[in-house]
Structures are given as structure tokens and as C-alpha cells.
Design a protein around this motif. Structure first.
Motif, mmCIF file in Angstrom:
data_model
loop_
_atom_site.group_PDB
_atom_site.id
_atom_site.type_symbol
_atom_site.label_atom_id
_atom_site.label_comp_id
_atom_site.label_asym_id
_atom_site.label_seq_id
_atom_site.Cartn_x
_atom_site.Cartn_y
_atom_site.Cartn_z
ATOM 1 N N ARG A 253 0.801 -1.227 0.000
ATOM 2 C CA ARG A 253 0.000 0.000 0.000
ATOM 3 C C ARG A 253 0.825 1.265 0.000
ATOM 4 N NH1 ARG A 253 -0.317 0.621 5.935
ATOM 5 N NH2 ARG A 253 1.104 -1.067 6.326
ATOM 6 N N LYS A 254 2.073 1.199 0.457
ATOM 7 C CA LYS A 254 2.830 2.442 0.565
ATOM 8 C C LYS A 254 3.743 2.685 -0.622
ATOM 9 C CE LYS A 254 2.863 3.522 5.389
ATOM 10 N NZ LYS A 254 3.555 3.238 6.638
ATOM 11 N N GLU A 255 4.053 1.618 -1.361
ATOM 12 C CA GLU A 255 5.086 1.825 -2.376
ATOM 13 C C GLU A 255 4.564 1.943 -3.792
ATOM 14 O OE1 GLU A 255 6.714 -2.670 -2.804
ATOM 15 O OE2 GLU A 255 7.572 -1.494 -1.164
ATOM 16 N N MET A 256 3.262 1.770 -3.995
ATOM 17 C CA MET A 256 2.752 1.941 -5.349
ATOM 18 C C MET A 256 1.322 2.440 -5.322
ATOM 19 S SD MET A 256 2.421 -2.074 -6.375
ATOM 20 C CE MET A 256 4.090 -2.498 -5.939
ATOM 21 N N SER A 257 0.836 2.893 -6.481
ATOM 22 C CA SER A 257 -0.534 3.396 -6.552
ATOM 23 C C SER A 257 -1.496 2.233 -6.335
ATOM 24 C CB SER A 257 -0.794 4.017 -7.911
ATOM 25 O OG SER A 257 -0.853 3.011 -8.890
ATOM 26 N N LYS A 258 -2.717 2.577 -5.935
ATOM 27 C CA LYS A 258 -3.719 1.558 -5.653
ATOM 28 C C LYS A 258 -3.965 0.681 -6.870
ATOM 29 C CE LYS A 258 -7.350 1.524 -2.305
ATOM 30 N NZ LYS A 258 -8.465 2.159 -1.674
ATOM 31 N N LYS A 259 -3.988 1.341 -8.024
ATOM 32 C CA LYS A 259 -4.277 0.620 -9.265
ATOM 33 C C LYS A 259 -3.183 -0.411 -9.547
ATOM 34 C CE LYS A 259 -5.622 1.897 -13.799
ATOM 35 N NZ LYS A 259 -5.512 2.962 -14.800
ATOM 36 N N GLU A 260 -1.974 0.039 -9.404
ATOM 37 C CA GLU A 260 -0.823 -0.830 -9.656
ATOM 38 C C GLU A 260 -0.835 -2.009 -8.681
ATOM 39 O OE1 GLU A 260 3.748 0.362 -10.290
ATOM 40 O OE2 GLU A 260 2.413 2.011 -9.729
ATOM 41 N N ALA A 261 -1.096 -1.661 -7.394
ATOM 42 C CA ALA A 261 -1.103 -2.683 -6.350
ATOM 43 C C ALA A 261 -2.175 -3.728 -6.636
ATOM 44 C CB ALA A 261 -1.328 -2.045 -4.992
ATOM 45 N N LYS A 262 -3.361 -3.266 -7.045
ATOM 46 C CA LYS A 262 -4.467 -4.183 -7.327
ATOM 47 C C LYS A 262 -4.091 -5.160 -8.435
ATOM 48 C CE LYS A 262 -8.861 -2.467 -5.875
ATOM 49 N NZ LYS A 262 -9.897 -1.489 -6.141
ATOM 50 N N LEU A 263 -3.443 -4.620 -9.433
ATOM 51 C CA LEU A 263 -3.023 -5.446 -10.568
ATOM 52 C C LEU A 263 -2.062 -6.538 -10.107
ATOM 53 C CD1 LEU A 263 -4.135 -4.573 -13.335
ATOM 54 C CD2 LEU A 263 -1.780 -4.041 -13.996
ATOM 55 N N ARG A 264 -1.121 -6.126 -9.273
ATOM 56 C CA ARG A 264 -0.121 -7.070 -8.779
ATOM 57 C C ARG A 264 -0.777 -8.131 -7.893
ATOM 58 N NH1 ARG A 264 5.597 -6.529 -6.144
ATOM 59 N NH2 ARG A 264 5.869 -4.590 -7.287
ATOM 60 N N VAL A 265 -1.742 -7.688 -7.069
ATOM 61 C CA VAL A 265 -2.439 -8.622 -6.191
ATOM 62 C C VAL A 265 -3.193 -9.663 -7.019
ATOM 63 C CG1 VAL A 265 -4.307 -8.849 -4.521
ATOM 64 C CG2 VAL A 265 -2.636 -7.013 -4.273
ATOM 65 N N LYS A 266 -3.900 -9.187 -8.043
ATOM 66 C CA LYS A 266 -4.688 -10.103 -8.895
ATOM 67 C C LYS A 266 -3.790 -11.166 -9.493
ATOM 68 C CE LYS A 266 -8.900 -7.959 -9.347
ATOM 69 N NZ LYS A 266 -9.272 -6.616 -9.829
ATOM 70 N N GLU A 267 -2.627 -10.725 -9.948
ATOM 71 C CA GLU A 267 -1.662 -11.630 -10.561
ATOM 72 C C GLU A 267 -1.245 -12.725 -9.569
ATOM 73 O OE1 GLU A 267 2.804 -10.520 -11.537
ATOM 74 O OE2 GLU A 267 1.375 -9.063 -12.318
ATOM 75 N N HIS A 268 -1.003 -12.306 -8.319
ATOM 76 C CA HIS A 268 -0.547 -13.282 -7.331
ATOM 77 C C HIS A 268 -1.676 -14.173 -6.821
ATOM 78 C CE1 HIS A 268 3.104 -10.875 -7.436
ATOM 79 N NE2 HIS A 268 3.698 -11.980 -7.019
ATOM 80 N N LEU A 269 -2.892 -13.621 -6.791
ATOM 81 C CA LEU A 269 -4.016 -14.469 -6.390
ATOM 82 C C LEU A 269 -4.239 -15.551 -7.435
ATOM 83 C CD1 LEU A 269 -6.646 -12.040 -4.853
ATOM 84 C CD2 LEU A 269 -5.166 -13.684 -3.706
ATOM 85 N N LYS A 270 -3.983 -15.195 -8.706
ATOM 86 C CA LYS A 270 -4.108 -16.171 -9.777
ATOM 87 C C LYS A 270 -3.068 -17.273 -9.594
ATOM 88 C CE LYS A 270 -4.531 -16.152 -14.748
ATOM 89 N NZ LYS A 270 -4.177 -15.358 -15.931
ATOM 90 N N MET A 271 -1.889 -16.870 -9.185
ATOM 91 C CA MET A 271 -0.801 -17.820 -8.989
ATOM 92 C C MET A 271 -1.166 -18.880 -7.949
ATOM 93 S SD MET A 271 3.067 -16.878 -7.912
ATOM 94 C CE MET A 271 3.552 -15.831 -9.243
ATOM 95 N N VAL A 272 -1.882 -18.472 -6.892
ATOM 96 C CA VAL A 272 -2.278 -19.444 -5.863
ATOM 97 C C VAL A 272 -3.715 -19.929 -6.084
ATOM 98 C CG1 VAL A 272 -0.691 -18.577 -4.108
ATOM 99 C CG2 VAL A 272 -2.990 -17.626 -4.250
ATOM 100 N N GLN A 273 -4.240 -19.643 -7.253
ATOM 101 C CA GLN A 273 -5.572 -20.102 -7.666
ATOM 102 C C GLN A 273 -6.678 -19.643 -6.727
ATOM 103 O OE1 GLN A 273 -5.129 -24.312 -8.368
ATOM 104 N NE2 GLN A 273 -3.419 -23.973 -9.763
ATOM 105 N N LEU A 274 -6.641 -18.372 -6.367
ATOM 106 C CA LEU A 274 -7.699 -17.817 -5.522
ATOM 107 C C LEU A 274 -8.325 -16.574 -6.144
ATOM 108 C CD1 LEU A 274 -6.183 -18.150 -1.931
ATOM 109 C CD2 LEU A 274 -8.133 -19.392 -2.853
ATOM 110 N N SER A 275 -8.247 -16.478 -7.480
ATOM 111 C CA SER A 275 -8.763 -15.291 -8.175
ATOM 112 C C SER A 275 -10.209 -14.990 -7.810
ATOM 113 C CB SER A 275 -8.664 -15.475 -9.687
ATOM 114 O OG SER A 275 -7.314 -15.567 -10.044
#
Lengths: 262, 251
Positions: free
Chosen positions: A102-124
Motif C-alpha cells: 500500500r505504501k510503495e505503489m498506486s492503488k491501481k498498480e497494487a491491485k493489478l499485482r495482487v490479482k496476478e498473485h491471487l491467480k498464482m495461488v488459484q484464488l482469483s
């Protein structure tokens, strides 16, 4: 070397104010991208060692260097996954994985990164779920996604599957192996399960107890996926069992002595 | 049978027996008026708006007093949880204050603030503050070390760690603290009003008693009880339940 542990010692004071060695003269070098298991009976200080790499516990003497920086406190370059998922119950899955970002990137960027990682652990599909709505295995996958989302140099895992049932554990082993192959992260994996360490790691650091020392440093050169090489796994398991037997006996003897003296 | 139906049936029977007893003259109407007279007294009170004004006046004091109590209680609780010295010194004082019913402060409060609004609000504040303080203190001290460790490995520390992790992790205790603070404040308010000037539910209760209007006395008691039970069960217990579930404390 990516991680260097030099002459590391850890003592604590017991009830009588006498120093007790938890870890004694640990020296380890771990290369970038290696999957290393730290294996040992309970009380051998393996979790303490991991916490020290994380910067949560201070060494009595010696030093730990990760990516040319001396470890003095916790940092985002070292992600940690605990035995209990440790995800925050007041946040949903998305917010949990976003916490370190939350502190090092914009919300939009962070959300994108989170989605990518949730996909990686199959929790999209579970981004808006709360932890209490998830099974133990799913919670642990969220914790893994959260640690990986900070893009740490090393992933520290402290018996991450120890509290899960057998089937879930097997599934998560495969997922973790896949993630490791995809991300090429260095992983330090603490476990007391011999088969788990053989199945997953390139290298197994076998630790003895009281005080915690390195008994053996075993390279596992069985091809992956290892499920197809049962014979090789079994042989290795017997070898490690032989190494650990003395240690486990030592612990049992001490416990018996303690019981009879009380 | 559903609990709700059981409950309704129970109250119908109790009120029915009460009415029958009054009708049969088992006790004097002056000592214990019948439910019908109580109901009539309530209807009259609502029609001539005295009870409405009482309710508004009482709730105004309660809201002001409780809000201040929660604010002071939370701050004091955080201080006690974070500072060992404060806990060792102020902490013991808070425990002592908590065991003093807040109404005994009224004589002092009247000397300090005069016989009016401020004195009652002061008693309400004292009623709610300390129980909130103690709950916030325990809540913060009981935050799982695992959450703190995990947050630290994610680069959180200091004030950020406190606001983003420690405070939200202790929300279940904050909710319980607020529920108890409300209960204590509500009792303090009624006691304060009973000994003070009106308008207010407690004042009307004493006024009715002075004029021997026992129906209204019981009517006001019913209002006080119903409000207490409704706020506790419909608001606080519901919030508490959902928080406990979400925070994973029910297993």
C-alpha cells in the motif's frame, strides 16, 4: 552467495538465569534460486534460525547477510509465511495481499499485482472473501500470495503446511513447487517432515538438537516431479532417518529423565 | 418451539398472573398497581408528551456522556497497554475507580458543577470510562504476536503497525468495552437523574413516587428496562457476534 550465515550463535537465559545454547556455530551459504529445507526435530532451533533471517530475532553473535546486506531488522526483501496463516481477519483477501504494497505503489498498480498473485495461488475468485470464510489451506495460500506480492529476494517458510490435513498438504506441495519453478525465488523452508523436505527441496540442511547445529548438508539430485521417483526418495529418507535417529533419541531420553525427576 | 415464541408466551403468562392477582385483590393497588393501570399511566405520559421529553433529555445526556467516556476510556486504555509505568500507577487507580459505583460521585459533582446537566453527565462519564479503559487495555495486550510478526516482515512498524494492525486486531475488545460502558452509563444516568432535576426518565420516576403515582413509577421502570435490553441485544450483542465470527474467535 545470496544468503550467508556466518558463525551464528543464539543463547537465551533460562529460569535460573543461566545461558542456554539454542543455536551453535551455524555456517551456511545459500545460492540464489535455491530451494533449501531446514529439517530437524522439535527444539533444534530451526524456526529460531528462520526468524533470525527474517530479522524478527536478534543473534547473540555472528551475522546474516542477504543479498549483500546485513540483516538487522525485518524487511520486505524477505517475505515470511508462518505455520498459522497470520492473515488479518478484518481485511478481505484482496486487502490482505495489498497490505505490504500500500505504501510503495498506486492503488491501481497494487491491485493489478495482487490479482496476478491471487491467480498464482488459484484464488482469483476469492478476492472479496474474508479469512473466516476460507479453509485453512486457502488461508495459507493467501499468506503465500501476500509474501510473494512484495517480490522479496527470499521466501522464508516456517512449517507452512504443518497445520493442514494430508490431502491439502500434498496439493499445496505441488502448487508451491510450481510457483518456485515460475518465480525462481530463493526459498528457505523449515519443516520436521523428512518426506516433505525430500519432495520439495534442492538441498536439505539436517539439524541436530541441544544445541542446534548443522548435522548434514544434503543435495537432493532427484529429477522433478519427485513423485515419480519413489525409490530414490525412500533411500534418501532412510539415510536422513539414520542421521536423525540419534537426535530424536536424545530428546526422548531427556524428556523421560525430566518426567522421572518430577 | 422457537425461543422468541417461548419468550412471548412467558411474558404473557407473567403479566396475566399479575393482572389476575390485582383483580382478585391479593395485594393493594397502592403497593403494586395492575398492568392495566401501568399501561394507562404510560399512555397518559406519552399523550401529554412528558415521557417523550424525558426520553429525549435522558438520551441527550447519555449520548454526550457515553461519547466522552468512550473517548477517554480508549485513550487511557491505550496508554495503560503501552506504558508499563502508567499501568503500574494509573492502572491501579483505574481498578479502584472501577469498583466504586459512579453515583457516589454525585455529591462532589454537584459541588463542582451545580445541580444540573453537567453533574449528571459527569457521573455518566465516570460510569462508562473505566470499564472501557480496562477492555481496551486487555484488547491491545492480547493482540496475537503472530499478527505483529507478520506485519513487521511486511515492513510495518511504529505508528503504522499500531493503527493498521494492533488497533483493528483488538476491535472485539473495543466492542465488548463499548457494550459494558453503555450498560454502566445507562445505570449511572438513571441513578443521577433520580437524585437530580428534570426532565429525564429518572426524575419523572422520583416525581411520580413523591406523588404516590405507583403506576407511573412502574411504567418508567418498564421503559428503562426495555430500552436497556433492546439496546444491548439488538445493537451491541449483534455487533459483538458478527465481530467475533469475522475475527475468527468463535472456534
Amino acid at each position: 552467495m545470496f544468503i550467508q550465515i556466518k558463525d551464528l550463535n543464539k543463547q537465551y537465559l533460562n529460569k535460573e538465569n543461566l545461558p542456554v545454547d539454542v543455536l551453535k556455530d551455524i555456517d551456511l551459504d545459500i545460492g540464489k534460486g535455491e530451494f533449501v529445507s531446514i529439517l530437524g526435530p522439535s527444539g533444534c532451533g530451526k524456526s529460531t534460525l528462520l526468524s533470525m533471517v527474517a530479522g524478527l530475532v536478534q543473534a547473540t553473535s555472528g551475522e546474516i547477510i542477504v543479498d549483500n546486506k546485513k540483516v538487522t531488522k525485518p524487511g520486505k526483501d524477505r517475505g515470511m509465511v508462518f505455520q498459522q496463516a497470520a492473515i488479518f481477519p478484518w481485511m478481505n483477501v484482496l486487502e490482505n495481499v495489498m497490505f505490504p504494497l500500500r505504501k510503495e505503489m498506486s492503488k491501481k498498480e497494487a491491485k493489478l499485482r495482487v490479482k496476478e498473485h491471487l491467480k498464482m495461488v488459484q484464488l482469483s475468485n476469492y478476492a472479496s472473501h474474508y479469512p473466516h470464510e476460507l479453509s485453512g489451506g486457502m488461508q495459507q495460500r493467501v499468506a503465500i500470495a501476500r509474501a510473494l506480492a512484495m517480490d522479496p529476494g527470499v521466501l522464508l517458510m516456517d512449517e507452512p503446511f504443518g497445520a493442514l490435513d494430508e490431502q491439502t498438504r500434498t496439493r499445496l506441495h505441488d502448487q508451491l513447487e510450481q510457483i518456485w519453478i515460475e518465480t525462481k525465488k530463493t526459498i528457505l523452508f523449515v519443516t520436521h517432515s523428512i518426506s516433505e523436505s525430500i519432495k520439495l527441496s534442492d538441498r536439505i540442511i539436517v539439524m541436530g538438537t541441544r544445541p542446534g547445529t548443522v548435522l548434514a548438508d544434503i543435495h537432493v539430485d532427484l529429477p522433478r516431479p519427485r513423485g515419480e521417483h519413489k525409490e530414490g526418495m525412500l533411500k534418501l529418507e532412510e539415510r536422513i532417518m539414520g542421521l536423525l535417529k540419534k537426535e530424536i533419541d536424545k530428546v526422548v531420553d531427556e524428556e523421560l529423565a525430566y518426567e522421572t525427576s518430577n | 418451539m422457537k425461543p422468541a415464541i417461548k419468550r412471548i408466551l412467558f411474558f404473557v403468562i407473567v403479566i396475566g398472573l399479575w393482572q389476575l392477582g390485582s383483580k382478585a385483590g391479593l395485594w393493594s393497588e397502592i403497593l403494586l398497581p395492575s398492568p392495566v393501570s401501568v399501561f394507562e399511566a404510560l399512555v397518559t405520559g406519552i399523550q401529554d408528551k412528558t415521557l417523550i421529553y424525558d426520553l429525549i433529555a435522558s438520551f441527550k445526556r447519555l449520548i454526550v456522556g457515553l461519547a466522552i467516556a468512550l473517548a477517554i476510556g480508549t485513550s487511557l486504555g491505550i496508554l495503560l497497554a503501552k506504558s508499563k509505568t502508567a499501568d503500574d500507577t494509573i492502572g491501579s487507580l483505574v481498578l479502584a475507580f472501577q469498583s466504586v459505583p459512579s453515583i457516589v460521585w454525585l455529591p462532589l459533582a454537584i459541588m463542582w458543577f451545580g445541580l444540573g446537566e453537567s453533574a449528571i453527565i459527569f457521573v455518566v462519564i465516570l460510569g462508562g470510562t473505566f470499564v472501557m479503559t480496562l477492555n481496551v487495555r486487555v484488547g491491545i495486550k492480547n493482540v496475537s504476536p503472530l499478527y505483529i510478526k507478520a506485519a513487521r516482515t511486511m515492513g510495518s512498524s511504529g505508528l503504522d503497525l499500531f493503527i493498521k494492525v494492533i488497533l483493528p486486531a483488538s476491535v472485539p475488545y473495543l466492542v465488548t468495552g463499548s457494550r459494558l460502558a453503555w450498560a454502566f452509563a445507562w445505570r449511572a444516568l438513571m441513578a443521577g437523574e433520580l437524585l437530580s432535576t428534570g426532565p429525564g426518565l429518572g426524575y419523572t420516576l422520583r416525581y411520580a413516587s413523591d406523588f404516590g403515582n405507583m403506576s407511573l413509577v412502574i411504567g418508567v421502570m418498564v421503559i428503562i428496562g426495555v430500552i436497556g435490553a433492546v439496546v444491548d441485544q439488538l445493537i451491541f450483542q449483534r455487533i459483538e457476534k458478527s465481530v467475533i465470527r469475522r475475527w475468527g474467535l468463535d472456534s
